[in-house]
Write a protein that holds these residues in place. Sequence first.
Motif, short mmCIF file in Angstrom:
data_model
loop_
_atom_site.label_atom_id
_atom_site.label_comp_id
_atom_site.label_asym_id
_atom_site.label_seq_id
_atom_site.Cartn_x
_atom_site.Cartn_y
_atom_site.Cartn_z
N THR A 1 7.71 72.21 44.42
CA THR A 1 8.45 72.01 45.67
C THR A 1 7.50 71.72 46.82
OG1 THR A 1 10.24 73.48 44.94
CG2 THR A 1 10.06 73.07 47.30
N TRP B 1 4.43 70.66 46.70
CA TRP B 1 3.73 69.39 46.46
C TRP B 1 4.61 68.20 46.82
CZ3 TRP B 1 -1.24 68.42 44.53
CH2 TRP B 1 -1.51 67.08 44.20
N GLN B 2 5.86 68.23 46.38
CA GLN B 2 6.74 67.10 46.63
C GLN B 2 7.11 66.97 48.10
OE1 GLN B 2 9.84 67.53 43.59
NE2 GLN B 2 8.27 67.48 41.99
N GLU C 1 4.11 64.22 48.53
CA GLU C 1 4.90 63.05 48.16
C GLU C 1 5.73 62.51 49.31
OE1 GLU C 1 6.56 62.50 43.91
OE2 GLU C 1 8.22 63.30 45.09
N LEU D 1 15.28 67.86 50.12
CA LEU D 1 14.52 67.71 48.88
C LEU D 1 14.98 68.74 47.86
CD1 LEU D 1 10.95 66.71 48.24
CD2 LEU D 1 11.67 68.89 47.24
N MET E 1 13.68 69.72 44.32
CA MET E 1 12.51 69.41 43.50
C MET E 1 12.88 69.02 42.07
SD MET E 1 12.00 71.88 41.05
CE MET E 1 10.30 71.53 40.72
N ASP F 1 7.89 67.88 36.82
CA ASP F 1 6.87 66.83 36.72
C ASP F 1 5.58 67.46 36.21
OD1 ASP F 1 4.75 64.95 37.32
OD2 ASP F 1 6.14 63.91 38.66
N GLN G 1 2.26 66.26 38.02
CA GLN G 1 1.99 66.94 39.28
C GLN G 1 1.55 68.37 39.03
OE1 GLN G 1 5.48 66.54 41.74
NE2 GLN G 1 5.07 64.39 42.21
#
Length: 332
Positions: free
Chosen positions: A131, A133-134, A138, A278, A280, A283, A286
């Motif tokens: 979460t 990271w995205q 991202e 978002l 999540m 992935d 990632q």
Amino acid sequence: MKAHILDRYGKGQSLRLGDWPDPVAGPGQVLVDIRAAALNVLDAKIRDGAFKPILPYRPPFVLGHDLAGVITGVGPGVSRFKVGDEVFARPRDHQIGTFAERIAVAEADLAPKPAGLSMAQAASLPLVALTAWQVLVEVARVKRGDKVMIHAGSGGVGTIAIQLAKSLGATVATTTSAGNAEFVRGLGADVVIDYKTQDFAERLSGYDVVLSSLEDGTLERSLKILKPGGKLISISGPPDPAFARAQGMNWMMQQVMGLLSRKIRREAARHQVDYSFLFMRADGGQLAQIAALVDSGALRPVVDRVFAFDALNDAMAYLATGRAKGKVVVTR
């Protein structure tokens, strides 16, 4: 095998420990013996029925979105993992079920467990770290010198997001209670706001990114601290039409999501700020990058309490108190 089963939706509904069919590793999947599983607010919201329009699971089913364990079997086409490998993962939606002894997981969702972590520590990371990271890497594309506000810094997502934002070179502000102020500073927070006695909207300004996991007017007030062109990213809603399209929802659901988020999107536009929701996704690639940050010392898991697997309902009750610093985990 034994699993904690949700027989019906309901707020605070207990999970039943019982027998569940053994999973089989299909093409591109591996079979994992689960040694530890973390709890998330998402589990409670699904149990309560809050996410039925997005994730229409049909009871009975097994909850659980985080795992660490050992591979005991591989399906056809699997090439990156073998029996005996230690792994961690957030299984993709509609393939969840980590509150069990075993699970079949898509190879693409897995990453090797960081060698220096216990199973409980590794299990605490996938959902919250992905979460963070995205949101930060991202979507927001945080870079050195940016100013990032992270609400609820002592929570599961907050503890990881603070560390990740700092590793990206950002100045980080967060909200928490006075009792947790030194704790979040130890994670890297530069500015700490006591949400009980201080108003972050009056004390902060000129921020590039806000990550919000809160409701009750926090989104609208967060707009005030963002500079024009800034990004307000919510992981608690309301969902927006872009999310509905990305999820492949039909036209009617896209309209519903548009109505739910119309007020905050209109206010964001008035402040020249971009609002997005978002949710999540799994992935493994990632997650491998996150594991590299753990190995380098830039990121460390934060585990508040560990419960026995059989005491999962007690762990869910503790999570519901909102007092956990970091994650709550169950182990076998």
